[in-house]
Design a protein around this motif. Structure first.
Motif, mmCIF file in Angstrom:
data_model
loop_
_atom_site.group_PDB
_atom_site.id
_atom_site.type_symbol
_atom_site.label_atom_id
_atom_site.label_comp_id
_atom_site.label_asym_id
_atom_site.label_seq_id
_atom_site.Cartn_x
_atom_site.Cartn_y
_atom_site.Cartn_z
ATOM 1 N N LYS A 14 -75.747 21.668 37.818
ATOM 2 C CA LYS A 14 -77.105 21.083 37.880
ATOM 3 C C LYS A 14 -78.195 22.109 37.417
ATOM 4 C CE LYS A 14 -80.259 19.348 41.243
ATOM 5 N NZ LYS A 14 -80.957 19.451 42.537
ATOM 6 N N ASP A 15 -78.007 23.450 37.501
ATOM 7 C CA ASP A 15 -78.911 24.226 37.206
ATOM 8 C C ASP A 15 -78.753 24.601 35.751
ATOM 9 O OD1 ASP A 15 -79.929 24.640 39.803
ATOM 10 O OD2 ASP A 15 -78.861 26.345 40.083
ATOM 11 N N LEU A 16 -77.654 24.651 35.151
ATOM 12 C CA LEU A 16 -77.495 24.635 33.760
ATOM 13 C C LEU A 16 -77.903 23.586 32.900
ATOM 14 C CD1 LEU A 16 -73.895 25.986 33.279
ATOM 15 C CD2 LEU A 16 -76.142 27.234 32.732
ATOM 16 N N ALA A 17 -77.904 22.318 33.476
ATOM 17 C CA ALA A 17 -78.500 20.983 32.953
ATOM 18 C C ALA A 17 -80.132 21.267 32.924
ATOM 19 C CB ALA A 17 -78.072 19.812 33.498
ATOM 20 N N ALA A 18 -80.611 21.423 33.997
ATOM 21 C CA ALA A 18 -82.077 21.779 33.985
ATOM 22 C C ALA A 18 -82.544 22.853 33.020
ATOM 23 C CB ALA A 18 -82.530 22.026 35.635
ATOM 24 N N LEU A 19 -81.946 24.022 32.845
ATOM 25 C CA LEU A 19 -82.284 25.115 32.280
ATOM 26 C C LEU A 19 -82.090 24.446 30.694
ATOM 27 C CD1 LEU A 19 -82.954 28.126 31.546
ATOM 28 C CD2 LEU A 19 -80.505 28.485 31.588
ATOM 29 N N TYR A 20 -81.033 23.894 30.289
ATOM 30 C CA TYR A 20 -81.122 23.221 29.043
ATOM 31 C C TYR A 20 -82.104 22.040 28.517
ATOM 32 C CZ TYR A 20 -78.967 21.305 24.846
ATOM 33 O OH TYR A 20 -78.746 20.962 23.557
ATOM 34 N N PHE A 21 -82.561 21.258 29.650
ATOM 35 C CA PHE A 21 -83.725 20.479 29.451
ATOM 36 C C PHE A 21 -84.986 21.193 29.352
ATOM 37 C CE2 PHE A 21 -87.299 18.678 31.865
ATOM 38 C CZ PHE A 21 -87.346 17.411 31.295
ATOM 39 N N SER A 22 -85.273 22.167 29.863
ATOM 40 C CA SER A 22 -86.308 23.103 29.925
ATOM 41 C C SER A 22 -86.623 23.623 28.738
ATOM 42 C CB SER A 22 -86.518 23.868 31.283
ATOM 43 O OG SER A 22 -85.576 25.100 31.068
ATOM 44 N N VAL A 23 -85.615 23.896 27.855
ATOM 45 C CA VAL A 23 -85.531 24.699 26.435
ATOM 46 C C VAL A 23 -85.624 23.627 25.343
ATOM 47 C CG1 VAL A 23 -84.889 26.953 27.500
ATOM 48 C CG2 VAL A 23 -83.348 25.240 26.327
ATOM 49 N N LEU A 24 -85.549 22.492 25.603
ATOM 50 C CA LEU A 24 -85.374 21.359 24.499
ATOM 51 C C LEU A 24 -86.482 21.538 23.456
ATOM 52 C CD1 LEU A 24 -83.743 18.238 26.235
ATOM 53 C CD2 LEU A 24 -82.719 19.744 24.431
ATOM 54 N N ASP A 25 -87.724 21.684 24.129
ATOM 55 C CA ASP A 25 -88.650 21.684 22.974
ATOM 56 C C ASP A 25 -89.376 23.054 22.810
ATOM 57 O OD1 ASP A 25 -89.149 18.926 22.735
ATOM 58 O OD2 ASP A 25 -90.455 18.769 24.511
ATOM 59 N N ILE A 26 -88.774 24.173 22.758
ATOM 60 C CA ILE A 26 -89.163 25.204 22.354
ATOM 61 C C ILE A 26 -88.676 25.797 21.018
ATOM 62 C CG2 ILE A 26 -89.419 26.092 24.793
ATOM 63 C CD1 ILE A 26 -87.385 28.153 24.772
ATOM 64 N N GLY A 27 -87.930 25.149 20.363
ATOM 65 C CA GLY A 27 -87.472 25.443 18.998
ATOM 66 C C GLY A 27 -86.273 26.547 19.085
ATOM 67 N N LEU A 28 -85.507 26.240 20.088
ATOM 68 C CA LEU A 28 -84.110 27.291 19.782
ATOM 69 C C LEU A 28 -83.214 26.596 18.875
ATOM 70 C CD1 LEU A 28 -82.862 27.453 23.495
ATOM 71 C CD2 LEU A 28 -84.136 28.995 22.280
ATOM 72 N N THR A 29 -82.753 27.748 18.047
ATOM 73 C CA THR A 29 -81.727 27.230 17.032
ATOM 74 C C THR A 29 -80.479 27.138 17.603
ATOM 75 O OG1 THR A 29 -81.225 29.523 16.666
ATOM 76 C CG2 THR A 29 -83.045 28.450 15.333
ATOM 77 N N ARG A 30 -79.475 26.540 16.877
ATOM 78 C CA ARG A 30 -78.021 26.251 17.206
ATOM 79 C C ARG A 30 -77.562 27.623 17.571
ATOM 80 N NH1 ARG A 30 -72.691 25.620 15.113
ATOM 81 N NH2 ARG A 30 -71.563 24.221 16.174
ATOM 82 N N ARG A 61 -75.420 15.466 27.757
ATOM 83 C CA ARG A 61 -75.820 13.919 27.962
ATOM 84 C C ARG A 61 -77.207 14.208 29.021
ATOM 85 N NH1 ARG A 61 -70.471 13.437 28.359
ATOM 86 N NH2 ARG A 61 -70.570 13.139 30.701
ATOM 87 N N LYS A 62 -76.832 14.953 30.082
ATOM 88 C CA LYS A 62 -77.770 15.053 31.308
ATOM 89 C C LYS A 62 -79.189 15.545 30.637
ATOM 90 C CE LYS A 62 -78.750 15.173 35.543
ATOM 91 N NZ LYS A 62 -78.711 13.949 36.674
ATOM 92 N N ALA A 63 -79.143 16.448 29.987
ATOM 93 C CA ALA A 63 -80.501 16.943 29.434
ATOM 94 C C ALA A 63 -81.287 15.848 28.426
ATOM 95 C CB ALA A 63 -80.276 18.179 28.645
ATOM 96 N N GLU A 64 -80.420 15.002 28.072
ATOM 97 C CA GLU A 64 -81.035 14.307 26.958
ATOM 98 C C GLU A 64 -81.561 13.167 27.801
ATOM 99 O OE1 GLU A 64 -78.191 12.984 23.976
ATOM 100 O OE2 GLU A 64 -78.377 15.026 22.889
ATOM 101 N N ALA A 65 -80.869 12.659 28.916
ATOM 102 C CA ALA A 65 -81.281 11.617 29.714
ATOM 103 C C ALA A 65 -82.692 12.121 30.457
ATOM 104 C CB ALA A 65 -80.166 11.394 30.727
ATOM 105 N N LEU A 66 -82.758 13.434 30.944
ATOM 106 C CA LEU A 66 -83.841 14.003 31.422
ATOM 107 C C LEU A 66 -85.100 13.726 30.507
ATOM 108 C CD1 LEU A 66 -82.445 16.898 33.465
ATOM 109 C CD2 LEU A 66 -83.393 14.926 34.561
ATOM 110 N N TYR A 67 -84.758 14.151 29.403
ATOM 111 C CA TYR A 67 -85.588 14.207 28.149
ATOM 112 C C TYR A 67 -86.493 12.750 27.890
ATOM 113 C CZ TYR A 67 -88.081 15.538 24.150
ATOM 114 O OH TYR A 67 -89.229 15.608 23.151
ATOM 115 N N ALA A 68 -85.448 11.983 27.887
ATOM 116 C CA ALA A 68 -85.852 10.582 27.637
ATOM 117 C C ALA A 68 -86.716 9.999 28.951
ATOM 118 C CB ALA A 68 -84.581 9.660 27.419
ATOM 119 N N ARG A 69 -86.537 10.533 29.916
ATOM 120 C CA ARG A 69 -86.983 9.905 31.282
ATOM 121 C C ARG A 69 -88.490 10.618 30.992
ATOM 122 N NH1 ARG A 69 -85.865 10.563 37.648
ATOM 123 N NH2 ARG A 69 -87.686 9.576 38.269
ATOM 124 N N LYS A 70 -88.510 11.898 30.639
ATOM 125 C CA LYS A 70 -89.957 12.633 30.530
ATOM 126 C C LYS A 70 -90.677 11.789 29.516
ATOM 127 C CE LYS A 70 -91.937 16.791 29.427
ATOM 128 N NZ LYS A 70 -92.079 18.108 28.749
#
Length: 77
Positions: A14-30, A61-70
């Motif tokens: 759960k914490d890893l998913a929240a962390l991944y969601f929180s960095v989706l918009d900061i421009g991290l590269t692959r 999937r979890k991070a994308e779902a959270l992002y869509a909800r946001k």
């Protein structure tokens, strides 16, 4: 705060998913993401992808779902 000798897997995931969601918009590269995975799991990426395939897919999937909800509800999460 809790002090535990071992963190439950569910909480870690759960914490890893929240962390991944929180960095989706900061421009991290692959490469940034791969560097994090190598450091977090402390093993070669090939081994991580083999051993943690289902977890990594779930995190995506979890991070994308959270992002869509946001996107739908804004900051009213």
């Amino acid at each position: 705060a809790q002090v535990r000798s071992q963190l439950p897997m569910r909480w870690r995931n759960k914490d890893l998913a929240a962390l991944y969601f929180s960095v989706l918009d900061i421009g991290l590269t692959r490469r940034d993401k791969l560097r994090f995975l190598r450091g977090y799991f402390q093993q070669p990426l090939r081994q991580t992808f083999s051993a943690e395939r289902s977890l990594l897919a779930w995190l995506e999937r979890k991070a994308e779902a959270l992002y869509a909800r946001k996107q739908r509800y804004g900051d009213a999460l």
